[in-house]
Design a protein around this motif. Structure first.
Motif, short mmCIF file in Angstrom:
data_model
loop_
_atom_site.label_atom_id
_atom_site.label_comp_id
_atom_site.label_asym_id
_atom_site.label_seq_id
_atom_site.Cartn_x
_atom_site.Cartn_y
_atom_site.Cartn_z
N PRO A 94 0.84 -1.21 0.00
CA PRO A 94 0.00 0.00 0.00
C PRO A 94 0.87 1.26 0.00
CG PRO A 94 -0.78 -1.59 1.63
CD PRO A 94 0.56 -2.09 1.15
N ASP A 95 0.49 2.22 -0.81
CA ASP A 95 1.24 3.47 -0.93
C ASP A 95 0.31 4.61 -0.51
OD1 ASP A 95 2.85 5.60 -1.55
OD2 ASP A 95 3.51 4.77 -3.47
N ARG A 96 0.63 5.25 0.60
CA ARG A 96 -0.24 6.30 1.13
C ARG A 96 0.38 7.69 0.97
NH1 ARG A 96 -0.40 1.83 4.43
NH2 ARG A 96 -2.47 0.87 4.63
N ARG A 97 1.43 7.80 0.16
CA ARG A 97 2.06 9.10 -0.03
C ARG A 97 1.15 10.02 -0.84
NH1 ARG A 97 7.16 7.65 -3.32
NH2 ARG A 97 5.62 6.15 -4.16
N PRO A 98 1.07 11.30 -0.44
CA PRO A 98 0.30 12.25 -1.26
C PRO A 98 1.06 12.56 -2.54
CG PRO A 98 1.44 13.39 0.52
CD PRO A 98 1.66 11.92 0.76
N LEU A 99 0.30 12.88 -3.59
CA LEU A 99 0.94 13.30 -4.83
C LEU A 99 1.56 14.68 -4.66
CD1 LEU A 99 -1.80 12.18 -7.39
CD2 LEU A 99 0.32 10.98 -6.81
N PRO A 100 2.69 14.96 -5.31
CA PRO A 100 3.32 16.28 -5.19
C PRO A 100 2.39 17.39 -5.65
CG PRO A 100 4.80 14.71 -6.26
CD PRO A 100 3.46 14.04 -6.17
N PRO A 101 2.46 18.56 -5.02
CA PRO A 101 1.56 19.67 -5.39
C PRO A 101 1.61 20.02 -6.87
CG PRO A 101 2.69 20.16 -3.33
CD PRO A 101 3.30 18.90 -3.86
N GLU A 102 2.81 20.01 -7.46
CA GLU A 102 2.92 20.35 -8.88
C GLU A 102 2.13 19.36 -9.73
OE1 GLU A 102 6.40 21.16 -12.25
OE2 GLU A 102 6.83 19.87 -10.52
N LEU A 103 2.18 18.10 -9.37
CA LEU A 103 1.45 17.08 -10.12
C LEU A 103 -0.06 17.23 -9.92
CD1 LEU A 103 1.23 14.53 -11.81
CD2 LEU A 103 1.83 13.18 -9.78
N VAL A 104 -0.48 17.51 -8.70
CA VAL A 104 -1.90 17.72 -8.44
C VAL A 104 -2.42 18.91 -9.25
CG1 VAL A 104 -3.60 18.34 -6.68
CG2 VAL A 104 -1.79 16.68 -6.14
N ASP A 105 -1.66 19.99 -9.27
CA ASP A 105 -2.08 21.16 -10.04
C ASP A 105 -2.22 20.82 -11.53
OD1 ASP A 105 -2.06 22.67 -7.75
OD2 ASP A 105 -0.10 23.57 -8.11
N PHE A 106 -1.28 20.04 -12.07
CA PHE A 106 -1.34 19.66 -13.48
C PHE A 106 -2.57 18.80 -13.75
CE2 PHE A 106 -0.21 16.91 -17.09
CZ PHE A 106 0.19 17.85 -18.02
N LEU A 107 -2.84 17.85 -12.87
CA LEU A 107 -4.00 16.98 -13.04
C LEU A 107 -5.31 17.78 -13.03
CD1 LEU A 107 -2.90 14.04 -10.72
CD2 LEU A 107 -3.20 13.88 -13.20
N GLU A 108 -5.37 18.79 -12.18
CA GLU A 108 -6.60 19.55 -12.02
C GLU A 108 -6.77 20.66 -13.06
OE1 GLU A 108 -6.45 20.85 -7.98
OE2 GLU A 108 -7.07 18.89 -7.18
N ASP A 109 -5.75 20.84 -13.90
CA ASP A 109 -5.75 21.97 -14.84
C ASP A 109 -6.28 21.59 -16.22
OD1 ASP A 109 -5.27 24.68 -15.39
OD2 ASP A 109 -3.38 24.19 -16.39
N GLY A 110 -6.93 20.45 -16.34
CA GLY A 110 -7.46 20.04 -17.64
C GLY A 110 -7.99 18.63 -17.60
#
Length: 396
Positions: free
Chosen positions: A221-237
């Motif tokens: 199991p991997d419970r690490r949060p995604l990096p903020p830069e990656l989250v921003d990219f995912l949410e930007d389109g």
């Protein structure tokens, strides 16, 4: 119970062992892991006792690194067997059992025999275990008979194992007072191997065969949060396409082909640098380069996963319900590519075909829907399958 989990390979071989170690420790067992030094920091951060074996493997992923000659392969074979006999006995001192994972674990059974303890062999892919229902995995140094049936091919495979490993293995066995083995592959695999692969994605082909214990995939199991830069990219389109080759050698120019294929379909792209350090081709905002991240979280948020076909990545994408395009390079990756195609959850990308065409197929709504259906069938607990016989001796 004191257990040594040992494997030689990249993250695809190591991570299942770490997952098993974590579960055994949660059950109160004394576990240590013996794997290449590349993974020391990660494993020690998890609090698991770590024993390094052999050299770092990171450099072997270079796309420009020349493939070894037959003589170099012989020298590498001798060197790894010598290293295993020098390292594993000390790592296994005080243990009750050695679990050896993957096809490069040549010495583990001999060392268990030397120490008088139990031994279990584990494969991560059905194709690597002998069966009349499939051929052996392809290797760049082996040209099997094109018209031979599967039983003949497996007999050829056994001879190849002997030619590669017999001299080094039996020399070291003699040095510790053990008798020689005539069938190296059978000796290593045993007559009751474990198969740590998900039954929905990679089932053992013979339902009546109780000699292979299919446990399900060992998933950490991997419970690490995604990096903020990656989250921003995912949410930007719209959800992007993920491209990654993990810790294996990547073909020259692969990053450019990947990005061009996504753009041809109007898709954004995430490129995982991996061990080969794949890089972006320009600074356009439709592409993002990332390092090692939580794939379990990321794959649930992408439109498709384009990868090399390692067992771990195939399982992570399958579990997330992400359509896949597999670009296999060697060994069991061809099996996983065909399973993705046969299950209808993506495409197996032949070298001569257009990656954009394969990706376009994987992005079709019916493929995405099928990927979600299969995801619901993928097990996450790694338990023993119903076919396995729990009362058989020699199991953990």
């Amino acid at each position: 119970m004191r257990v040594l989990l040992s494997t030689i390979g990249t993250r695809g071989e190591v991570q299942p062992m770490v997952a098993l170690a974590s579960e055994l420790r949660a059950l109160g067992q004394d576990v240590r892991v013996c794997v290449p030094p590349d993974f020391r920091e990660w494993i020690e951060e998890l609090g698991i006792p770590f024993v390094p074996i052999g050299p770092e493997l990171h450099q072997t992923a270079s796309a420009t690194r020349a493939r070894p000659t037959p003589e170099q392969l012989r020298q590498l074979a001798d060197a790894t067997v010598t290293t295993q006999f020098a390292t594993i006995p000390a790592a296994a001192q005080g243990c009750d059992v050695i679990v050896g994972g993957g096809a490069l674990q040549i010495a583990a059974r001999s060392i268990a025999e030397q120490l008088g303890i139990r031994y279990v062999y584990t494969s991560y892919c059905p194709m690597t275990l002998p069966s009349p229902y499939h051929a052996p995995p392809p290797l760049p140094t082996w040209e099997p008979s094109p018209t031979a049936d599967n039983r003949t091919l497996w007999a050829e495979d056994a001879r190849r194992w002997n030619a590669t490993w017999s001299a080094a293995l039996n020399s070291h066995r003699a040095s510790v007072g053990l008798a020689p083995v005539a069938d190296v592959r059978g000796h290593i695999f045993t007559d009751r191997p474990w198969l740590a692969a998900d039954p929905a994605l990679g089932p053992w082909p013979d339902p009546a065969d109780a000699d292979v214990v299919q446990t399900g995939a060992w998933i950490l199991p991997d419970r690490r949060p995604l990096p903020p830069e990656l989250v921003d990219f995912l949410e930007d389109g719209e959800p992007p396409v993920y491209f990654g080759f993990g810790s294996i050698r990547a073909p020259q120019g692969l990053a450019q082909v990947m990005i061009e294929s996504a753009r041809a379909l109007g898709r954004r792209a995430i490129v995982s640098r991996g061990w080969t350090d794949l890089s972006l081709v320009d600074d356009e905002p439709d592409c993002l380069s990332i390092g090692e991240v939580n794939q379990q979280a990321l794959f649930e948020r992408v439109a498709a996963v384009v990868h090399h076909g390692g067992a771990g990545t195939t399982t992570a994408a399958g579990r997330a319900g992400a359509p896949q395009v597999v670009i296999p390079q060697h060994y069991d990756q061809h099996y996983w590519a065909q399973r993705v195609r046969l299950l209808g959850i993506g495409a197996a990308h032949p070298p001569a075909d257009s990656l954009a065409t394969a990706l376009s197929h994987a992005l079709q709504p019916d493929v995405a829907a099928r990927a979600q259906v299969v995801a619901a069938e993928v097990r996450t607990d790694g338990r023993q399958s119903r076919r396995a016989a729990p009362d058989r001796p020699g199991l953990l």
